[in-house]
Design an enzyme around this catalytic site. Sequence first.
Site, PDB file in Angstrom:
ATOM      1  N   HIS A  29      29.348 -13.289 -46.939  1.00  0.00           N
ATOM      2  CA  HIS A  29      30.127 -14.472 -45.989  1.00  0.00           C
ATOM      3  C   HIS A  29      31.668 -14.131 -45.541  1.00  0.00           C
ATOM      4  CE1 HIS A  29      26.541 -17.307 -44.977  1.00  0.00           C
ATOM      5  NE2 HIS A  29      26.180 -16.364 -46.204  1.00  0.00           N
TER       6      HIS A  29
ATOM      7  N   LEU B  29      17.411  -8.201 -47.097  1.00  0.00           N
ATOM      8  CA  LEU B  29      18.301  -6.847 -47.083  1.00  0.00           C
ATOM      9  C   LEU B  29      18.391  -6.085 -45.882  1.00  0.00           C
ATOM     10  CD1 LEU B  29      15.925  -5.582 -49.669  1.00  0.00           C
ATOM     11  CD2 LEU B  29      18.061  -6.022 -50.464  1.00  0.00           C
ATOM     12  N   SER B  30      18.354  -7.507 -45.269  1.00  0.00           N
ATOM     13  CA  SER B  30      18.643  -6.858 -43.621  1.00  0.00           C
ATOM     14  C   SER B  30      17.866  -6.105 -42.761  1.00  0.00           C
ATOM     15  CB  SER B  30      19.659  -5.987 -43.396  1.00  0.00           C
ATOM     16  OG  SER B  30      20.846  -6.531 -43.566  1.00  0.00           O
ATOM     17  N   SER B  31      16.436  -6.590 -42.345  1.00  0.00           N
ATOM     18  CA  SER B  31      15.251  -6.027 -42.321  1.00  0.00           C
ATOM     19  C   SER B  31      15.509  -6.007 -40.430  1.00  0.00           C
ATOM     20  CB  SER B  31      14.078  -6.598 -42.531  1.00  0.00           C
ATOM     21  OG  SER B  31      13.691  -8.160 -42.430  1.00  0.00           O
TER      22      SER B  31
ATOM     23  N   ASP C 108      25.581  -6.169 -41.374  1.00  0.00           N
ATOM     24  CA  ASP C 108      24.451  -5.875 -41.109  1.00  0.00           C
ATOM     25  C   ASP C 108      24.144  -4.745 -40.248  1.00  0.00           C
ATOM     26  OD1 ASP C 108      24.334  -7.447 -43.626  1.00  0.00           O
ATOM     27  OD2 ASP C 108      22.524  -9.089 -42.523  1.00  0.00           O
TER      28      ASP C 108
ATOM     29  N   GLU D  31      21.204 -11.159 -32.176  1.00  0.00           N
ATOM     30  CA  GLU D  31      21.082 -11.971 -33.261  1.00  0.00           C
ATOM     31  C   GLU D  31      21.984 -13.802 -33.176  1.00  0.00           C
ATOM     32  OE1 GLU D  31      19.664 -12.324 -36.846  1.00  0.00           O
ATOM     33  OE2 GLU D  31      20.264  -9.970 -37.022  1.00  0.00           O
TER      34      GLU D  31
HETATM   35  C1  GLA Z   1      23.146 -11.997 -43.783  1.00  0.00           C
HETATM   36  C2  GLA Z   1      24.847 -11.833 -42.642  1.00  0.00           C
HETATM   37  C3  GLA Z   1      26.038 -10.884 -42.348  1.00  0.00           C
HETATM   38  C4  GLA Z   1      26.337 -11.013 -44.213  1.00  0.00           C
HETATM   39  C5  GLA Z   1      25.995 -12.317 -44.637  1.00  0.00           C
HETATM   40  C6  GLA Z   1      26.676 -12.837 -46.327  1.00  0.00           C
HETATM   41  O1  GLA Z   1      23.440 -10.940 -44.203  1.00  0.00           O
HETATM   42  O2  GLA Z   1      24.058 -11.325 -41.159  1.00  0.00           O
HETATM   43  O3  GLA Z   1      26.741 -11.461 -41.352  1.00  0.00           O
HETATM   44  O4  GLA Z   1      27.340 -12.999 -43.253  1.00  0.00           O
HETATM   45  O5  GLA Z   1      24.569 -12.370 -44.523  1.00  0.00           O
HETATM   46  O6  GLA Z   1      27.698 -11.345 -46.722  1.00  0.00           O
END
Ligand code: GLA
Length: 387
Positions: free
Chosen positions: A34, A124-126, A171, A159
């Site tokens: 964050h 995990l940023s899918s 991400d 996003e």
């Molecule tokens: C998500 C958001 C990122 C980042 C993280 C926390 O993955 O997409 O931009 O803020 O949370 O570090």
Amino acid sequence: MIALEPLVRRHVERFGVAERAFQAPGRVNLIGEHTDYTGGLVMPAAIDFNTVAVVGPTKGGRSVIHSVDFKKEFEFDASALPEKAKHDWTDYPAGVLWSLKQSGVVTPQFTMTLQGDVPLGAGLSSSASIEVAVALAALALAGKSMALTDVALACKKAENGFVGAQSGIMDQYIACCGVKDHALVIDTRDLGSRAVPLPSDVRLVICNSMVKHSHAGGEYNERRAEVEEGSRALRAANPDIHELRDARLEDLEEARGSMSENAFLRCRHIITENVRVEEAATALAAGDMKRMGELMAEAHASYRDDFAASCPEVDLLVELAAAEPGLIGARLTGGGFGGCTVNLVEAAHAEAFRRDIHSAYLERAGIDAEIYLCQAAAGASELTLAK
Ligand code: GLA
């Protein structure tokens, strides 16, 4: 990693012709949570889970995106893009096309087949992996090129402005710019980065608590609003502070009276986290894995206590990991409120670590966790189609 050949065959069976293919990975964040919407520091690595987009010409005049994972088709007119989110999987490709259009990137009508193996809703940023794969495909279809950091920014805009998650740049950046066998220290203030090698005798073990999270709305945006409140108070108190990255703990203490207690705690996490990321980058580069592990433990405590972004299941996974031989460091990774822990584990212990955590978590939480042994992977790329 998604196998290309079967996906190309699927595309050809459905749409007739496959022209090009692009892939983008998911990510795990080692430390720096964050901080990426306050000009702060992060240290993610791309992982060997990805999304692949195969594209070809239109079949019948309109555009169609077929999602293998959702077993659904999204049909639309690429010259009259949807302007609003539908709150389903189509928001990611539609948001990217919407965002790219604002940068003058307009695709002809096309067909696309999408498939990914990044676990969904697991932190995990899918979503970033879908966005970046679609963005590269759309740029190719439009005959345009863009620097990778601009691709990341365009995907972040999708996003924020279309999907509705007020997330930062981490991400999308790491999905674009990841380096094999390395973590990336990213300075989100100037978008500079440097790659730090991960020792070859250390494994990235990711434990999925199976507690799902979602970023559009909900707790993520709530936390972000608390951070904004604290940042506003800091700026008002000190004209040298432009964003939270500029603030020190002393500044925060001084401004404590002019913000809510929650805003104070959230900002304290971020200010201390930036210091930890710097130290972690130094420790990792020097091969000081003991210090790296301590920093991960401190980061988890701060994320749990000051940022209030953990949950009992994730805390349990971190506690179980701490008791395992070979553990270097463990913490909650990603946006929070569920999802995964990232564990750095000595290679010789990685398999036993996986077995032990799985059975102990099953016994204590009654949950059948998925545990992934990952490699740090390269960022997004075009894939070569067989002739
Ligand atoms: C998500 C958001 C990122 C980042 C993280 C926390 O993955 O997409 O931009 O803020 O949370 O570090």
